[in-house]
Design a protein around this motif. Structure first.
Motif, mmCIF file in Angstrom:
data_model
loop_
_atom_site.group_PDB
_atom_site.id
_atom_site.type_symbol
_atom_site.label_atom_id
_atom_site.label_comp_id
_atom_site.label_asym_id
_atom_site.label_seq_id
_atom_site.Cartn_x
_atom_site.Cartn_y
_atom_site.Cartn_z
ATOM 1 N N ARG A 178 0.809 -1.229 0.000
ATOM 2 C CA ARG A 178 0.000 0.000 0.000
ATOM 3 C C ARG A 178 0.841 1.277 0.000
ATOM 4 N N ALA A 179 2.157 1.105 0.114
ATOM 5 C CA ALA A 179 3.018 2.275 0.272
ATOM 6 C C ALA A 179 2.992 3.183 -0.952
ATOM 7 N N PHE A 180 2.960 2.591 -2.175
ATOM 8 C CA PHE A 180 2.924 3.418 -3.388
ATOM 9 C C PHE A 180 1.640 4.234 -3.453
ATOM 10 N N GLN A 181 0.509 3.592 -3.095
ATOM 11 C CA GLN A 181 -0.768 4.299 -3.157
ATOM 12 C C GLN A 181 -0.797 5.479 -2.179
ATOM 13 N N ARG A 182 -0.106 5.312 -1.072
ATOM 14 C CA ARG A 182 -0.128 6.357 -0.036
ATOM 15 C C ARG A 182 0.977 7.404 -0.225
ATOM 16 N N GLY A 183 1.813 7.210 -1.244
ATOM 17 C CA GLY A 183 2.874 8.183 -1.499
ATOM 18 C C GLY A 183 3.940 8.219 -0.419
ATOM 19 N N GLU A 184 4.269 7.063 0.123
ATOM 20 C CA GLU A 184 5.224 7.014 1.235
ATOM 21 C C GLU A 184 6.675 6.867 0.762
ATOM 22 N N PHE A 185 6.874 6.655 -0.548
ATOM 23 C CA PHE A 185 8.241 6.524 -1.069
ATOM 24 C C PHE A 185 8.749 7.887 -1.547
ATOM 25 N N PHE A 186 10.052 8.082 -1.382
ATOM 26 C CA PHE A 186 10.682 9.303 -1.911
ATOM 27 C C PHE A 186 12.097 8.941 -2.353
ATOM 28 N N LEU A 187 12.700 9.833 -3.097
ATOM 29 C CA LEU A 187 14.038 9.589 -3.639
ATOM 30 C C LEU A 187 15.086 10.447 -2.941
ATOM 31 N N LEU A 188 16.239 9.874 -2.729
ATOM 32 C CA LEU A 188 17.441 10.601 -2.319
ATOM 33 C C LEU A 188 18.464 10.440 -3.450
ATOM 34 N N TYR A 189 19.219 11.495 -3.694
ATOM 35 C CA TYR A 189 20.194 11.450 -4.780
ATOM 36 C C TYR A 189 21.600 11.490 -4.198
ATOM 37 N N GLN A 190 22.375 10.526 -4.564
ATOM 38 C CA GLN A 190 23.746 10.412 -4.073
ATOM 39 C C GLN A 190 24.702 10.715 -5.231
ATOM 40 N N PRO A 191 25.559 11.714 -5.069
ATOM 41 C CA PRO A 191 26.426 12.111 -6.192
ATOM 42 C C PRO A 191 27.492 11.059 -6.505
ATOM 43 N N VAL A 192 27.860 11.018 -7.787
ATOM 44 C CA VAL A 192 28.957 10.170 -8.249
ATOM 45 C C VAL A 192 30.108 11.108 -8.645
ATOM 46 N N MET A 193 31.240 10.976 -7.946
ATOM 47 C CA MET A 193 32.348 11.917 -8.116
ATOM 48 C C MET A 193 33.452 11.328 -8.993
ATOM 49 N N ASP A 194 34.084 12.199 -9.780
ATOM 50 C CA ASP A 194 35.322 11.857 -10.471
ATOM 51 C C ASP A 194 36.455 12.312 -9.576
ATOM 52 N N LEU A 195 37.169 11.335 -8.973
ATOM 53 C CA LEU A 195 38.188 11.671 -7.977
ATOM 54 C C LEU A 195 39.377 12.413 -8.586
#
Length: 368
Positions: free
Chosen positions: A322-339
């Protein structure tokens, strides 16, 4: 007293006796010693003896006289009418003869005529058939109609009593829940009649490999449960389950052929008594399904902690649906670095779940 009056009195008494002999109840009049002075015809028919034998005898003597072709009958509950000065005799009495059982309900009342010693009138009801019907209805209410084993209601009641006793005496309680593997195939291939015969035969084998004090019940279509009465240690339920597997291993001879039956068995052992009968049954049922999932024809043991963890995983799965219907998911963005250049060359999108009660749920919990 004139002859006419005497004749009228005799006629009246004759009519009264005729009327009393037509009633369904047996009526007996005894003197203060318990000896029968008069009885109606219903009592004669009940006892199966004529008045010449009945009059002057005590009721216990009549119930113990030898009948022609039958050994001596005996009153299971002795009927003592000699001491009528005490409490009047009332209650239910069982008279067991060689070929039948008669249940009598007796009520008494005392009366006294003039200065004579008190006498007693007994009204005796033959309740054999109503009691037999009550017993049959009671049996049907708590037993499976096909196998004659205990049903779910009786099993749950006995389990509740075992849990209560186990809590008082600090003893463990064990329940085995078993399901026949691929039973549907038998019904589909050979018909439900053969399937029913197989269930009856399985019940008989289960009873044969357990102690009389243990309870075997049919819980559903091809599901059975076993309640072990006071297992001495935690290893006993597993040994009993393995014995059941071995007992079911030989083929069943049904419908002119050999049928091989296997069972998946779940074992629940209660050592800390805080669970209800329904919770223990659910725990054993869960273990049985675990046995089916892991290959069938095997035994799985589960304790309360394991069952609680599994229940928690199931609750999380239902919330996940039921989590999708209730909008309980969200995104976090993790950067990818060129060292080498210290610049961001991309991002990784990470799904996160904000549960309304649990808070942020770790991906290691909900992704599997």
């Amino acid at each position: 007293m004139s002859n006419e009056l005497v004749n009228q009195l005799r006629a009246t008494l004759g009519k009264m006796e005729l009327a009393l002999s037509a009633v369904a109840e047996s009526i007996v009049w005894t003197d203060h010693t318990g000896r029968i002075q008069w009885c109606n015809g219903t009592f004669e028919r009940l006892i199966g003896r004529p008045k010449i034998i009945i009059l002057g005898a005590a009721l216990p003597e009549l119930l113990s006289l030898e009948q022609e072709g039958h050994p001596v009958a005996r009153a299971v509950h002795p009927v003592n009418l000699a001491n009528i000065e005490g409490r009047p005799l009332t209650g239910t009495y069982e008279w067991r003869a060689a070929d039948r059982r008669v249940i009598l309900e007796i009520s008494t009342s005392r009366f006294q005529i003039g200065a004579n010693a008190p006498s007693v009138v007994l009204v005796i009801h033959d309740v054999t058939e109503p009691r037999a019907l009550e017993e049959e209805l009671r049996h049907q209410a708590f037993h499976d109609s096909l196998t004659g084993l205990a049903n779910r209601a009786l099993f749950a009641d006995r389990l509740a009593h075992s849990l209560s006793r186990g809590k008082r005496q600090r003893q463990s309680v064990a329940v085995l829940f078993l399901d026949l593997d691929d039973f549907k195939t038998v019904n589909d291939r050979l018909g439900h009649g053969v399937g029913d015969e197989l269930l009856v035969a399985v019940g008989e084998r289960l009873i044969g490999c357990l102690r009389p004090v243990d309870t075997v019940a049919r819980m559903g279509r091809d599901e059975f449960a076993v309640l072990l009465d006071e297992p001495p240690d935690a290893a006993v339920p597993l040994r009993v389950a393995e014995r059941i597997v071995a007992t079911l291993a030989p083929p069943f001879e049904l419908a002119g052929q050999e049928l091989f039956v296997h069972a998946s068995i779940g074992v629940a052992v209660v050592t800390s008594h805080g669970q209800t009968a329904e919770e223990v049954l659910h725990q054993a049922d869960f273990a049985m399904h675990a046995a089916k999932t892991r290959g069938k024809n095997r035994v799985e043991v589960v304790d309360a902690a394991t069952h609680a963890a599994a229940h928690d995983r199931l609750a999380l799965k239902l919330d996940l649906d039921r989590a999708f219907q209730r909008g309980e998911f969200f995104l976090l963005y993790q950067p990818v670095m060129d060292l080498r250049t210290s610049t961001i060359i991309g991002v990784e999108a990470l799904l996160r779940w904000n549960h309304p009660e649990r808070g942020i749920v770790s991906p290691t919990e909900f992704i599997p």
